[in-house]
Enzyme design. Structure first.
Site, PDB file in Angstrom:
ATOM      1  N   SER A 123       0.813  -1.213   0.000  1.00  0.00           N
ATOM      2  CA  SER A 123       0.000   0.000   0.000  1.00  0.00           C
ATOM      3  C   SER A 123       0.839   1.252   0.000  1.00  0.00           C
ATOM      4  O   SER A 123       1.973   1.278   0.469  1.00  0.00           O
ATOM      5  CB  SER A 123      -0.919   0.004   1.210  1.00  0.00           C
ATOM      6  OG  SER A 123      -0.155   0.353   2.344  1.00  0.00           O
ATOM      7  N   LYS A 124       0.224   2.262  -0.532  1.00  0.00           N
ATOM      8  CA  LYS A 124       0.833   3.575  -0.626  1.00  0.00           C
ATOM      9  C   LYS A 124       1.236   4.057   0.772  1.00  0.00           C
ATOM     10  O   LYS A 124       2.297   4.617   0.969  1.00  0.00           O
ATOM     11  CB  LYS A 124      -0.254   4.486  -1.190  1.00  0.00           C
ATOM     12  CG  LYS A 124       0.158   5.838  -1.588  1.00  0.00           C
ATOM     13  CD  LYS A 124      -1.022   6.448  -2.332  1.00  0.00           C
ATOM     14  CE  LYS A 124      -0.986   7.945  -2.268  1.00  0.00           C
ATOM     15  NZ  LYS A 124      -2.145   8.542  -2.909  1.00  0.00           N
ATOM     16  N   ARG A 125       0.352   3.763   1.735  1.00  0.00           N
ATOM     17  CA  ARG A 125       0.574   4.262   3.098  1.00  0.00           C
ATOM     18  C   ARG A 125       1.840   3.670   3.723  1.00  0.00           C
ATOM     19  O   ARG A 125       2.571   4.323   4.438  1.00  0.00           O
ATOM     20  CB  ARG A 125      -0.641   3.938   3.956  1.00  0.00           C
ATOM     21  CG  ARG A 125      -0.748   4.782   5.197  1.00  0.00           C
ATOM     22  CD  ARG A 125      -2.131   4.649   5.768  1.00  0.00           C
ATOM     23  NE  ARG A 125      -2.616   3.279   5.493  1.00  0.00           N
ATOM     24  CZ  ARG A 125      -2.925   2.404   6.411  1.00  0.00           C
ATOM     25  NH1 ARG A 125      -2.824   2.719   7.663  1.00  0.00           N
ATOM     26  NH2 ARG A 125      -3.351   1.193   6.093  1.00  0.00           N
TER      27      ARG A 125
END
Ligand code: GLU
Length: 463
Positions: free
Chosen positions: A232-234
């Site tokens: 994920s981007k996070r």
């Protein structure tokens, strides 16, 4: 038949590792079979379009060496195929009208929320009423196709809705443009993520409706962080650019993602792009999700860093060396010595910065840093050892060999290890218990004057 593969990203964001892996597989598969690799930007869904995303796709592919073989030659590489540009010539509408003629599609005037629709038999284009064009999916029967990874797949046609081919704004849907383009570009092998497996029956039905031969399908499983989470981007582990920022080399990223979902035949896991292009084999693609393992990726990166010629490592390392500079000018030290010492101590380029802050200044440190059991040193022994060091280093020659010989002779004379002198020297020069190169290298790297200055300061600190 010449193999033709394509990477068909929608420009909806940065280059995800999964997308890059798809491009890589399509590229190396084409190379392996002496075929062509094509880049096609699927941008007909304007709502999802992200400004700048196509440029990121071009730059990333070029940086990874995944150069596409076709498109209009604009000098300095081919401009890829872009669906929104192809649309301008009425390409997709032409094929939709062909299906209407064949009674395989129809104009639909129903509002999106209408539950029933009585347009199914209409071949008529009613003027001034907004419409979409839908494919007429056969009422009964099944649609089957073979995927090279997942095997035979069969679905009941009753589960497939009459899909929209042309939207009310005149744009083709993704599914429609994708099939028209794969066919008109003579794509022989469709390689993509398995999130598209469920739309493939719709694609196969379109090929049938036109009477065209579908391509070979190869769907690859997703890359996951763990059994239940995607990258994920996070977490900062989703995009190619995340890994570049973390100090990974492009060739190591390419090598590692090739292994995420594909197993080579032998034990070797280090592959250049050329080697991947000859080793890659779709029988090695796995059905189950690939679990991303950053420890392994680091180890592969460390391998590439270790095997770089020193000059190349130095070019890559310099920005990271200068990153902790308090002033703009890096000090005049011997960067060849520093880089030779850093290279085996670097797994990712960002490891460099915290190791080299001492070249700018020695941060304040505790005198008990001079305690080292193995070298039998303490602040007291260091005090006298550093005084000896001052004399040894303050020579006219100041060569590594000469200084080494002098320390060696002195330690033999006093019956101690050479580290009895070199460890305190390292602490005095760096203020750290471990540093790239050890006392002698750092002394030569910093040069005579700077070394003498630092040793004198250390002696004052100890007195
Ligand atoms: N445009 C699709 C995407 O966004 C590609 C689908 C395909 O490769 O067929 O990934």
């Amino acid at each position: 038949m010449k193999v033709r593969t394509r990477f068909a990203p929608s420009p909806t964001g940065f280059m995800h590792l999964g997308g890059l892996r798809t491009a890589l597989y399509a590229f190396i598969f084409a190379r392996k079979h002496g075929g062509n690799f094509i880049l096609r930007i699927e941008d007909t869904d304007r709502a999802r379009y992200v400004e700048g995303a196509t440029e990121v796709i071009y730059e990333t592919l070029r940086e990874c060496g995944l150069n596409w073989d076709e498109g209009s030659d604009k000098g300095g590489g081919y401009a890829p195929y872009i669906q929104s540009e192809r649309m301008k010539d009425g390409l997709y509408m032409k094929y939709a009208l062909e299906l209407i003629e064949k009674y395989e599609a129809y104009y639909c005037y129903c509002l999106p929320e209408a539950e029933t629709c009585d347009c199914k038999n209409s071949k008529i284009r009613k003027p001034d009423i907004p419409f979409v064009i839908r494919q007429r999916i056969p009422c009964g029967g099944t649609t089957a196709f073979k995927d090279e990874v997942y095997g035979e797949i069969k679905v009941d046609n009753s589960e497939i809705e009459d899909q929209i081919l042309i939207k009310s704004d005149g744009m083709p849907t993704y599914n429609f443009a994708n099939v028209i383009d794969d066919h008109t570009m003579n794509i022989t092998h469709v390689i993509r993520g398995n999130e598209f497996l469920s739309s493939t029956p719709k694609h196969v039905l379109l090929y049938k409706a036109f009477g065209w031969e579908p391509p070979v399908y190869i769907h690859a499983a997703p890359i996951m962080r763990d059994a239940s989470h995607k990258l994920s981007k996070r977490d900062g582990d989703a995009y190619f650019s995340d890994f570049k920022a973390k100090g990974y080399l492009t060739r190591a990223i390419v090598n590692y993602i090739a292994l995420l979902g594909w197993s080579p035949k032998g034990e070797n896991e280090i592959f250049s792009l050329e080697e991947l292009s000859s080793e890659f084999d779709i029988s090695g693609i796995s059905k189950s999700p690939a679990i991303f393992d950053e420890v392994k990726m680091r180890a592969i990166n460390a391998h590439y860093i270790r095997t770089l010629p020193l000059e190349e490592f130095k070019l890559l390392a310099m920005p990271y060396i200068c990153a902790s500079a308090p002033e703009s000018e890096p000090p005049a030290i011997d960067y060849d010595i520093l880089c030779a010492a850093l290279q085996p101590r670097t797994e990712v380029l960002t490891d460099i910065t915290p190791q080299v802050d001492f070249i700018f200044e020695v941060r304040d440190y505790q005198a008990d840093l001079y305690n080292n059991k193995k070298m039998k040193t303490s602040p007291e022994t260091a005090f006298s050892a550093l005084k000896d060091s001052l004399k040894i280093i303050n020579t006219d020659g100041f060569s590594r060999d000469e200084i080494y010989d002098a320390f060696k002779a002195l330690s033999e004379k006093n019956g101690v290890k050479i580290g009895y002198y070199l460890y305190p020297l390292q602490v005095a020069l760096t203020g750290k218990p471990a540093a790239p190169g050890g006392g002698l290298d750092i002394c030569v790297m910093l040069g005579k004057d700077e070394s003498l200055r630092r040793i004198e300061k250390a002696i004052v600190k100890l007195s």
